[in-house]
Design an enzyme around this catalytic site. Structure first.
Site, PDB file in Angstrom:
ATOM      1  N   LYS A 180     -35.161 -88.979 -35.613  1.00 38.77           N
ATOM      2  CA  LYS A 180     -33.781 -89.395 -35.319  1.00 38.77           C
ATOM      3  C   LYS A 180     -33.559 -90.832 -35.795  1.00 38.77           C
ATOM      4  O   LYS A 180     -32.510 -91.152 -36.344  1.00 38.77           O
ATOM      5  CB  LYS A 180     -33.499 -89.337 -33.807  1.00 38.77           C
ATOM      6  CG  LYS A 180     -33.357 -87.944 -33.220  1.00 38.77           C
ATOM      7  CD  LYS A 180     -32.943 -88.105 -31.757  1.00 38.77           C
ATOM      8  CE  LYS A 180     -32.759 -86.805 -31.037  1.00 38.77           C
ATOM      9  NZ  LYS A 180     -32.350 -86.997 -29.616  1.00 38.77           N
ATOM     10  N   ASP A 222     -28.264 -87.009 -27.515  1.00 41.31           N
ATOM     11  CA  ASP A 222     -28.862 -85.732 -27.140  1.00 41.31           C
ATOM     12  C   ASP A 222     -28.318 -84.679 -28.092  1.00 41.31           C
ATOM     13  O   ASP A 222     -27.130 -84.677 -28.420  1.00 41.31           O
ATOM     14  CB  ASP A 222     -28.579 -85.357 -25.683  1.00 41.31           C
ATOM     15  CG  ASP A 222     -29.616 -84.355 -25.202  1.00 41.31           C
ATOM     16  OD1 ASP A 222     -30.815 -84.699 -25.216  1.00 41.31           O
ATOM     17  OD2 ASP A 222     -29.265 -83.215 -24.849  1.00 41.31           O
ATOM     18  N   SER A 223     -29.195 -83.831 -28.572  1.00 45.45           N
ATOM     19  CA  SER A 223     -28.776 -82.877 -29.592  1.00 45.45           C
ATOM     20  C   SER A 223     -29.526 -81.563 -29.429  1.00 45.45           C
ATOM     21  O   SER A 223     -30.496 -81.474 -28.673  1.00 45.45           O
ATOM     22  CB  SER A 223     -29.018 -83.455 -30.989  1.00 45.45           C
ATOM     23  OG  SER A 223     -30.353 -83.902 -31.114  1.00 45.45           O
ATOM     24  N   GLU A 241     -34.704 -85.638 -18.520  1.00 45.78           N
ATOM     25  CA  GLU A 241     -33.478 -85.019 -19.047  1.00 45.78           C
ATOM     26  C   GLU A 241     -32.990 -83.886 -18.135  1.00 45.78           C
ATOM     27  O   GLU A 241     -33.668 -82.872 -18.005  1.00 45.78           O
ATOM     28  CB  GLU A 241     -33.748 -84.465 -20.460  1.00 45.78           C
ATOM     29  CG  GLU A 241     -34.195 -85.541 -21.435  1.00 45.78           C
ATOM     30  CD  GLU A 241     -34.270 -85.041 -22.874  1.00 45.78           C
ATOM     31  OE1 GLU A 241     -33.562 -84.076 -23.224  1.00 45.78           O
ATOM     32  OE2 GLU A 241     -35.061 -85.616 -23.646  1.00 45.78           O
ATOM     33  N   GLY A 296     -37.718 -80.313 -36.778  1.00 43.85           N
ATOM     34  CA  GLY A 296     -37.181 -79.336 -35.836  1.00 43.85           C
ATOM     35  C   GLY A 296     -36.782 -78.022 -36.508  1.00 43.85           C
ATOM     36  O   GLY A 296     -37.572 -77.411 -37.240  1.00 43.85           O
ATOM     37  N   TYR A 297     -35.523 -77.637 -36.299  1.00 44.32           N
ATOM     38  CA  TYR A 297     -35.031 -76.342 -36.770  1.00 44.32           C
ATOM     39  C   TYR A 297     -34.574 -76.361 -38.232  1.00 44.32           C
ATOM     40  O   TYR A 297     -34.086 -75.350 -38.738  1.00 44.32           O
ATOM     41  CB  TYR A 297     -33.861 -75.888 -35.866  1.00 44.32           C
ATOM     42  CG  TYR A 297     -34.293 -75.561 -34.455  1.00 44.32           C
ATOM     43  CD1 TYR A 297     -34.487 -74.241 -34.048  1.00 44.32           C
ATOM     44  CD2 TYR A 297     -34.537 -76.571 -33.519  1.00 44.32           C
ATOM     45  CE1 TYR A 297     -34.898 -73.934 -32.755  1.00 44.32           C
ATOM     46  CE2 TYR A 297     -34.951 -76.277 -32.218  1.00 44.32           C
ATOM     47  CZ  TYR A 297     -35.130 -74.959 -31.852  1.00 44.32           C
ATOM     48  OH  TYR A 297     -35.549 -74.655 -30.576  1.00 44.32           O
ATOM     49  N   GLY A 338     -37.435 -91.164 -28.264  1.00 41.50           N
ATOM     50  CA  GLY A 338     -38.850 -90.968 -28.545  1.00 41.50           C
ATOM     51  C   GLY A 338     -39.064 -90.214 -29.851  1.00 41.50           C
ATOM     52  O   GLY A 338     -40.191 -89.932 -30.232  1.00 41.50           O
ATOM     53  N   HIS A 367     -24.679 -82.887 -38.032  1.00 43.06           N
ATOM     54  CA  HIS A 367     -24.105 -83.198 -36.717  1.00 43.06           C
ATOM     55  C   HIS A 367     -24.375 -84.665 -36.358  1.00 43.06           C
ATOM     56  O   HIS A 367     -23.525 -85.356 -35.824  1.00 43.06           O
ATOM     57  CB  HIS A 367     -24.719 -82.261 -35.680  1.00 43.06           C
ATOM     58  CG  HIS A 367     -26.218 -82.240 -35.684  1.00 43.06           C
ATOM     59  ND1 HIS A 367     -26.950 -82.144 -36.835  1.00 43.06           N
ATOM     60  CD2 HIS A 367     -27.136 -82.357 -34.676  1.00 43.06           C
ATOM     61  CE1 HIS A 367     -28.244 -82.179 -36.550  1.00 43.06           C
ATOM     62  NE2 HIS A 367     -28.377 -82.313 -35.242  1.00 43.06           N
ATOM     63  N   ARG A 368     -25.593 -85.115 -36.681  1.00 42.32           N
ATOM     64  CA  ARG A 368     -25.975 -86.502 -36.337  1.00 42.32           C
ATOM     65  C   ARG A 368     -25.122 -87.499 -37.132  1.00 42.32           C
ATOM     66  O   ARG A 368     -24.613 -88.473 -36.582  1.00 42.32           O
ATOM     67  CB  ARG A 368     -27.473 -86.687 -36.659  1.00 42.32           C
ATOM     68  CG  ARG A 368     -28.027 -88.071 -36.387  1.00 42.32           C
ATOM     69  CD  ARG A 368     -29.530 -88.045 -36.245  1.00 42.32           C
ATOM     70  NE  ARG A 368     -29.926 -87.157 -35.173  1.00 42.32           N
ATOM     71  CZ  ARG A 368     -30.457 -85.934 -35.362  1.00 42.32           C
ATOM     72  NH1 ARG A 368     -30.704 -85.501 -36.567  1.00 42.32           N
ATOM     73  NH2 ARG A 368     -30.734 -85.164 -34.326  1.00 42.32           N
TER      74      ARG A 368
END
Ligand code: ITT
Length: 197
Positions: free
Chosen positions: A12, A76-77, A41, A152-153, A8, A180-181
């Site tokens: 990403k 998921d991250s 989740e 996000g962060y 969603g 990371h992705r």
């Protein structure tokens, strides 16, 4: 390969396109009846468990649709803060919405360490085979919010491999070199040529 990313989160999808399309794959967000998937989740069990649950839910969603048999990707991250015993982890999106980045920085005023890492667990399934991978990006949390790129962060995350800028101060292509992705997705694609696990 045509990859349908079941998420969603449009950020990403955007990043996955930039990471995987130069490798010859196409990435589209999975949309069924006009809707992006909304997953339940089980966050209390961690990223791996949530990612496994997302792929199960995604495969169920596409049953009987034109997408059955397609290659489905889920991820998921989250961010894991050393001083907070790896919190917020799988709860990163909820915590961001509840306390905001300012709130996170305020919570850290007395922290000795500012170390943190982003982690991503990616899972790809073509309906018969399943491939899994993990990507980690070490870094530290900035003292203040800096930059407007990413999501996000990113405005408070300074990757260790960088030059002191937050991800939100970098171009997307720079984030994609170390994130990371990107690590998780590149590993996933490399593993496609090996037998699935
Ligand atoms: P889906 O579950 O539908 O994929 P989501 O946004 O809810 O979308 P997650 O449950 O995996 O995805 O939560 C990821 C959260 O972790 C995300 O919303 C951010 O708060 C944080 N996060 C993960 N990767 C990030 C990144 O590259 N930059 C900034 N924040 C990130």
């Amino acid at each position: 390969m045509r990859i349908l990313f079941a998420t969603g989160n449009s950020n990403k999808i955007h990043e996955a396109k930039s990471i995987l399309e130069p490798l010859g794959h196409t990435v589209e967000g999975l949309v069924i009846d006009g809707n992006r998937p909304e997953f339940i989740e089980p966050k209390e069990f961690g990223l791996e468990h949530v990612a496994e649950s997302k792929i199960e839910q995604a495969l169920e969603l596409i049953l009987g649709t034109e997408f059955e048999g397609s290659s489905i990707l889920v991820e998921d991250s989250g961010i894991f803060i050393d001083d907070f015993d790896e919190w917020p982890g799988a709860n990163s999106s909820d915590i961001e919405a509840e306390v905001g980045l300012d709130g996170i920085l305020k919570l850290m005023v007395n922290s000795k360490s500012r170390g943190a890492e982003y982690r991503a667990v990616s899972i790809l399934s073509d309906g018969e085979n399943v491939w899994r991978s993990i990507g980690i990006c070490r870094g530290e949390l900035a003292l203040e919010i800096r930059g407007t790129n990413g999501f996000g962060y990113d405005p408070i995350f300074i990757p260790k491999s960088g030059d002191g800028r937050t991800y939100a101060e970098m171009k997307e292509s720079e984030k994609d070199m170390t994130s990371h992705r990107a690590k998780a997705m590149m590993r996933l694609i490399e593993s496609l040529s090996a037998p699935s696990k």
